[in-house]
Design a protein around this motif. Structure first.
Motif, short mmCIF file in Angstrom:
data_model
loop_
_atom_site.label_atom_id
_atom_site.label_comp_id
_atom_site.label_asym_id
_atom_site.label_seq_id
_atom_site.Cartn_x
_atom_site.Cartn_y
_atom_site.Cartn_z
N ASP A 1 -2.46 0.17 11.54
CA ASP A 1 -2.82 0.56 10.17
C ASP A 1 -2.11 -0.33 9.15
OD1 ASP A 1 -4.38 2.54 11.24
OD2 ASP A 1 -2.87 4.12 11.00
N ARG A 2 -0.86 -0.68 9.43
CA ARG A 2 -0.11 -1.53 8.50
C ARG A 2 -0.72 -2.93 8.43
NH1 ARG A 2 1.92 -3.10 4.33
NH2 ARG A 2 4.04 -3.93 4.18
N ILE A 3 -1.12 -3.47 9.57
CA ILE A 3 -1.73 -4.80 9.59
C ILE A 3 -3.07 -4.79 8.88
CG2 ILE A 3 -2.71 -6.56 11.10
CD1 ILE A 3 -0.53 -5.93 13.11
N LYS A 4 -3.85 -3.73 9.09
CA LYS A 4 -5.14 -3.63 8.40
C LYS A 4 -4.94 -3.46 6.90
CE LYS A 4 -7.85 -1.85 12.28
NZ LYS A 4 -8.67 -0.73 12.79
N GLN A 5 -3.86 -2.81 6.53
CA GLN A 5 -3.55 -2.68 5.10
C GLN A 5 -3.23 -4.04 4.48
OE1 GLN A 5 -0.22 -0.11 4.35
NE2 GLN A 5 -0.34 -0.34 2.12
N ILE A 6 -2.50 -4.86 5.20
CA ILE A 6 -2.20 -6.21 4.71
C ILE A 6 -3.46 -7.07 4.73
CG2 ILE A 6 -0.85 -8.30 5.17
CD1 ILE A 6 1.25 -6.48 6.48
N GLY A 7 -4.25 -6.92 5.78
CA GLY A 7 -5.47 -7.72 5.93
C GLY A 7 -5.38 -8.59 7.17
N GLU A 8 -6.31 -8.40 8.09
CA GLU A 8 -6.26 -9.16 9.33
C GLU A 8 -6.44 -10.65 9.07
OE1 GLU A 8 -8.83 -7.56 12.33
OE2 GLU A 8 -8.51 -5.50 11.68
N LEU A 9 -7.33 -11.01 8.14
CA LEU A 9 -7.54 -12.42 7.84
C LEU A 9 -6.32 -13.03 7.17
CD1 LEU A 9 -11.24 -12.36 6.55
CD2 LEU A 9 -10.40 -13.05 8.80
N VAL A 10 -5.63 -12.23 6.36
CA VAL A 10 -4.42 -12.72 5.70
C VAL A 10 -3.35 -13.02 6.74
CG1 VAL A 10 -2.57 -12.12 4.10
CG2 VAL A 10 -4.93 -11.49 3.57
N VAL A 11 -3.17 -12.11 7.69
CA VAL A 11 -2.18 -12.32 8.74
C VAL A 11 -2.54 -13.53 9.59
CG1 VAL A 11 -1.15 -11.30 10.81
CG2 VAL A 11 -1.55 -9.88 8.79
N GLU A 12 -3.82 -13.69 9.89
CA GLU A 12 -4.24 -14.83 10.71
C GLU A 12 -4.02 -16.15 9.98
OE1 GLU A 12 -8.49 -16.38 12.40
OE2 GLU A 12 -7.88 -14.34 12.94
N ASP A 13 -4.33 -16.18 8.67
CA ASP A 13 -4.09 -17.41 7.90
C ASP A 13 -2.60 -17.76 7.86
OD1 ASP A 13 -6.73 -17.79 7.40
OD2 ASP A 13 -6.72 -16.88 5.41
#
Length: 349
Positions: free
Chosen positions: A129-141
């Motif tokens: 849930d925390r990663i989805k809150q940040i944004g999966e694409l944001v984390v991947e970039d």
């Protein structure tokens, strides 16, 4: 063997009889000692030092009146574990009973009480849930483009987890994160730029403009207040050029490959040195281009085979521009040798 002083024996006996009935402060007042000293005695006697409800201890003491101290402790621990093992963690039970977490786990397993579901089983869901809150694409970039590692992403967004658990979760979410999946050299350029505290260094057009308006890397590094070696690395990764660079501009010579006809560049001083040592040398764009080196070796072998009876190894080496050891190796490959008198031996005979 030395005997214990009488006072210590009396203190030990008193503590064994009253540790479950009185608090540490009451024991200290009765014995005329400090509370910290009582802790030392309790630790040496392997008695709990943590504060446990007095009524509960009195209850266990009355129930197990005829048992030894060790048996009373074991019965107390087992009873609490049976009552609370499903709602409390092993660590919480250990703090409550004054024993180690490993001891609680051992007692629990001996009783056949196994945790099928960890009390922390929901932490993966919370992390997702925390990663989805940040944004999966944001984390991947951040992981494959912006120059961040997994540990740095965890610190950047204040994610309460370990690096290994974070890796497992992002793998489950199909987020690219491994070093093999990084967009090189873009990831490395962003990382170097962030380390130097100037993200403009990751902009190729801006950096090229600054470079062309300066006399070289040293001057530009001083103007931007960054490390010269790191700036040179970024420029190299971008593939930027400048007349002051050693392998560009006036310090190089344009050549044509003698094998494939491809145009390439080499340092002027390197070309001059080779022409001086070996006049009439041919240049190739790379060592294995068009099997040029093999053809060159075949020509040398043919020359050695033709002239070796009348020329010495030194003369052959001078004629071919190689060392004496190379000529000896060529003769060994061709099976050409001399007899004891120094006369050439015909390989046919």
């Amino acid at each position: 063997r030395k005997r214990k002083p009488k006072k210590i024996v009396l203190v030990d006996t008193y503590l064994k009889e009253n540790w479950a009935k009185k608090s540490k402060q009451e024991l200290a007042d009765d014995l005329g000692l400090q509370v910290s000293t009582i802790d030392v005695y309790l630790s040496r006697l392997r008695l709990p030092r943590h504060t446990v409800p007095t009524d509960q201890l009195k209850q266990y003491h009355n129930i197990h009146e005829g048992l030894s101290l060790r048996q009373q402790l074991k019965a107390q621990i087992e009873k609490v574990i049976k009552e609370c093992w499903e709602t409390e963690t092993d660590r919480a039970l250990a703090l409550q009973l004054g024993v180690s977490t490993f001891a609680i786990r051992r007692y629990r397993l001996d009783l056949g009480l196994k945790r099928r579901v960890s009390p922390w089983s929901g932490r993966n869901e919370r992390l997702i849930d925390r990663i989805k809150q940040i944004g999966e694409l944001v984390v991947e970039d951040l992981l494959i483009k912006e120059g961040y590692t997994s540990t740095e992403v965890i610190r950047l967004h204040d994610i309460r987890t370990s690096r290994e658990r974070f890796r497992q979760v992002i793998m489950k979410l199909n987020i690219k994160h491994s070093p093999e999946e990084r967009m090189m050299p873009e990831w490395l350029i962003h990382r170097y730029a962030r380390q130097q505290g100037n993200m403009n260094l990751a902009d190729k057009e801006w950096l090229n403009e600054q470079l062309q308006n300066s006399f070289g890397i040293a001057e530009l590094a001083a103007q931007l207040s960054v490390a010269e070696f790191r700036l040179a690395k970024i420029i190299h990764l971008f593939g930027l050029t400048h007349p002051s660079f050693r392998k560009l501009g006036r310090d190089v010579v344009n050549l044509v490959c003698a094998s494939c006809g491809k145009e390439f560049k080499r340092l002027r001083r390197w070309v001059k040195r080779k022409e001086k040592m070996f006049p009439g040398s041919k240049f190739v764009c790379k060592s294995g281009c068009g099997n040029f080196r093999k053809q060159k070796k075949l020509k040398r072998l043919e020359y050695v085979k033709k002239h070796w009876p009348r020329l010495s190894d030194g003369e052959l080496a001078k004629a071919l521009g190689v060392g004496d050891a190379t000529i000896k190796r060529y003769r060994a490959e061709l099976g050409l040798s001399f007899d004891g008198a120094g006369s050439p031996i015909d390989p046919v005979t």
